[in-house]
Design an enzyme around this catalytic site. Structure first.
Site, PDB file in Angstrom:
ATOM      1  CE1 TYR A  55      22.034  25.510  24.699  1.00 21.63           C
ATOM      2  CE2 TYR A  55      21.332  27.732  24.173  1.00 21.63           C
ATOM      3  CZ  TYR A  55      21.600  26.437  23.773  1.00 21.63           C
ATOM      4  OH  TYR A  55      21.444  26.078  22.460  1.00 21.63           O
ATOM      5  NE  ARG A  64      11.294  23.855  23.672  1.00 22.65           N
ATOM      6  CZ  ARG A  64      11.901  24.844  23.032  1.00 22.65           C
ATOM      7  NH1 ARG A  64      11.191  25.832  22.500  1.00 22.65           N
ATOM      8  NH2 ARG A  64      13.214  24.866  22.907  1.00 22.65           N
ATOM      9  NE  ARG A  97      15.512  20.102  21.014  1.00 17.73           N
ATOM     10  CZ  ARG A  97      14.564  20.006  21.943  1.00 17.73           C
ATOM     11  NH1 ARG A  97      14.318  21.036  22.755  1.00 17.73           N
ATOM     12  NH2 ARG A  97      13.837  18.918  22.058  1.00 17.73           N
ATOM     13  CG  HIS A 141      19.347  35.348  20.459  1.00 17.59           C
ATOM     14  ND1 HIS A 141      19.112  35.092  21.786  1.00 17.59           N
ATOM     15  CD2 HIS A 141      19.133  34.168  19.794  1.00 17.59           C
ATOM     16  CE1 HIS A 141      18.764  33.823  21.933  1.00 17.59           C
ATOM     17  NE2 HIS A 141      18.781  33.232  20.742  1.00 17.59           N
ATOM     18  CG  HIS A 185      13.395  32.936  17.676  1.00 17.97           C
ATOM     19  ND1 HIS A 185      14.315  33.241  16.691  1.00 17.97           N
ATOM     20  CD2 HIS A 185      14.041  32.106  18.546  1.00 17.97           C
ATOM     21  CE1 HIS A 185      15.457  32.628  16.941  1.00 17.97           C
ATOM     22  NE2 HIS A 185      15.323  31.943  18.061  1.00 17.97           N
ATOM     23  CG  ASP A 203      19.546  31.948  17.019  1.00 16.33           C
ATOM     24  OD1 ASP A 203      20.054  31.329  17.967  1.00 16.33           O
ATOM     25  OD2 ASP A 203      18.390  31.734  16.640  1.00 16.33           O
ATOM     26  CD  GLN A 229      23.495  26.970  18.749  1.00 16.10           C
ATOM     27  OE1 GLN A 229      22.957  27.571  17.819  1.00 16.10           O
ATOM     28  NE2 GLN A 229      22.822  26.620  19.833  1.00 16.10           N
TER      29      GLN A 229
END
Length: 457
Positions: free
Chosen positions: A124, A213, A85, A59, A272, A323, A64
């Site tokens: 994404y 979500r 975020r 992942h 997670h 991540d 980032q």
């Protein structure tokens, strides 16, 4: 011997069942063609230290990596994942495809140098600034593929379906504009991403509904068909607020709801899954899905601790990922996984499998198998017919002084860390030598120039 074959000689090699000494490995066509132990080195034969399989990184959000260290100042109120975020949303608006290539390549170099040999890129960041679509819907995915071509890392590309800002199909926020697509647009994006990934010799393409979500249950029902048998990854139950919001909306907890409605099986990776009841933990273990754990990021964001002991005791499958890439270190992911359980349980060797078992080998074995499954691979370790993806530890390193191979993995995870990694091979090609990626200097120079433009003084 085939024309493209080569032999390597290792002082010792971890073959999954245990350590073997004086091992000759024959490579051909990017795979392991033969392994023979208790051999004498031949004159002129390349000789290396202690070998083990490369670890899957299940992942990653490559972009980032450019934020690492930039989100550590306290805000005016309580800081959490949700405040982090918002900082990420502000940062992401600047990144071009060229920037992403530079950032992803730097992240992948660091992954390889610490012992990761394949990455699952949960991707994404799809559109241009302001959410404008590119003519090629997978142009940003193409940058990730180009980085993998340059660095040599194995790639499992996971384009992300991201349509909403909250449970029940809430409208997206302005900060999410570069992520947003509907099902039809996502299908076109995945098809284009497969075209780009075909340039790599062993790329895998799956799909990733971002979270409960960000997609509706109706959208989620269409996702398995788009995966075409490839992996399906989803963020789930990372934060307490997420669990509470899901309960208010649906009357069920996120993992409970997903298992009830999505037909979760071994094709899935639940990233997670931090906040589960004992019943959810048992049900997830029985599903055959992989729990994708990211201990460094989960610690950095204050997420909480996954119930690893109970999950593994129930037969659950796990893997680790980097991540947010705030720090990239394969050994540290495994170390924090165990240390988190020690702090929670107030004990030692919590995840070791019985008296005398090596904690490090237990962690590595579990995360090799679970990580491979999550990334669409069949794990066989250092074995004939498996990909020639492996790591060598520097047996002369001070952190291994006095050690035999049988304690090397524990020393790598709990003592020496990434500094012990001497060499890394991908598909039989050595991409890390003397602890440094063979293209590190050029990739780092480009990354520095990119960051100077993104973050001017």
């Amino acid at each position: 011997m085939q024309a493209d074959s080569q032999t390597l000689f290792f002082d010792a090699a971890w073959l999954g069942t245990g350590w073997a000494r004086d091992v000759r490995v024959t490579l051909a066509g990017g795979q392991i063609a033969a392994i023979v132990a208790d051999q004498a080195p031949r004159a002129g034969e390349t000789r290396h230290g202690w070998a083990m399989p490369g670890l899957p990184n299940l992942h990653s959000h490559a972009f980032q990596r450019a934020m690492a260290g930039l989100a550590e100042r306290a805000g005016p109120g309580a800081d959490s994942f949700w405040t982090w975020r918002e900082a990420m949303y502000r940062f992401v608006g600047q990144i071009t495809p060229e920037d992403l290539l530079a950032i992803a390549a730097q992240a992948q170099v660091e992954m390889l140098e610490t012992g990761f040999t394949r990455v699952g890129e949960f991707h994404y960041l799809h559109h241009d600034a302001g959410g404008r679509p590119f003519a090629d819907p997978a142009q940003m995915s193409a940058a990730v593929v180009a980085a993998a071509q340059e660095t040599g890392i194995g790639l499992t590309l996971l384009p992300v379906l991201y349509s909403h800002s909250g449970f029940g199909g809430q409208p997206p926020s302005a900060g999410q504009a570069r992520f947003i697509t509907d099902l039809d647009g996502f299908a076109r994006l995945v098809e284009a991403a497969r075209g780009h990934a075909a340039a790599l010799p062993d790329a895998v393409v799956g799909v990733a509904p971002h979270s409960l979500r960000a997609v509706t249950l109706d959208q989620l029902a269409h996702v398995p068909a788009l995966a075409q048998g490839g992996p399906i990854h989803i963020h789930i139950a990372e934060q307490v607020k997420e669990v509470d919001d899901c309960l208010v909306w649906s009357g069920q907890r996120p993992v409970e709801l997903l298992l009830d409605r999505a037909g979760v099986d071994a094709q899935w990776c639940l990233v997670h899954a931090t906040h589960m009841t004992p019943a959810e933990t048992l049900a997830l273990a029985r599903s055959g899905a992989v729990a994708g754990l990211c201990p460094i990021t989960e610690a950095n964001l204050g997420d909480g601790l996954f119930p690893a002991g109970a999950f593994l005791a129930a037969g659950g499958r796990i893997g680790v990922g980097s991540d947010s890439n705030v720090r990239i270190d394969a050994a540290e992911e495994l170390r924090l996984l165990e240390y988190g359980q020690r702090l929670d349980q107030r004990g030692r060797a919590v995840l070791a499998q019985g008296p005398g078992a090596s904690t490090g080998e237990t962690l590595l074995r579990a995360c090799l198998a679970g990580g491979a499954q999550a990334l669409g691979q069949t794990y066989t370790g250092l074995a004939v017919g498996s990909p020639a993806d492996f790591v060598t530890l520097d047996s002369a390193h001070p952190a291994l002084a006095g050690h035999r191979p049988e304690s090397a993995i524990d020393a790598w995870i709990f003592a020496g860390g990434s500094s012990l990694v001497d060499g890394v091979w991908r598909r039989g090609r050595q991409v890390v030598q003397g602890g440094r990626h063979i293209a590190r200097d050029a990739i780092a120079a480009r990354y520095r120039a990119t960051m100077a433009a993104l973050l001017p003084a």
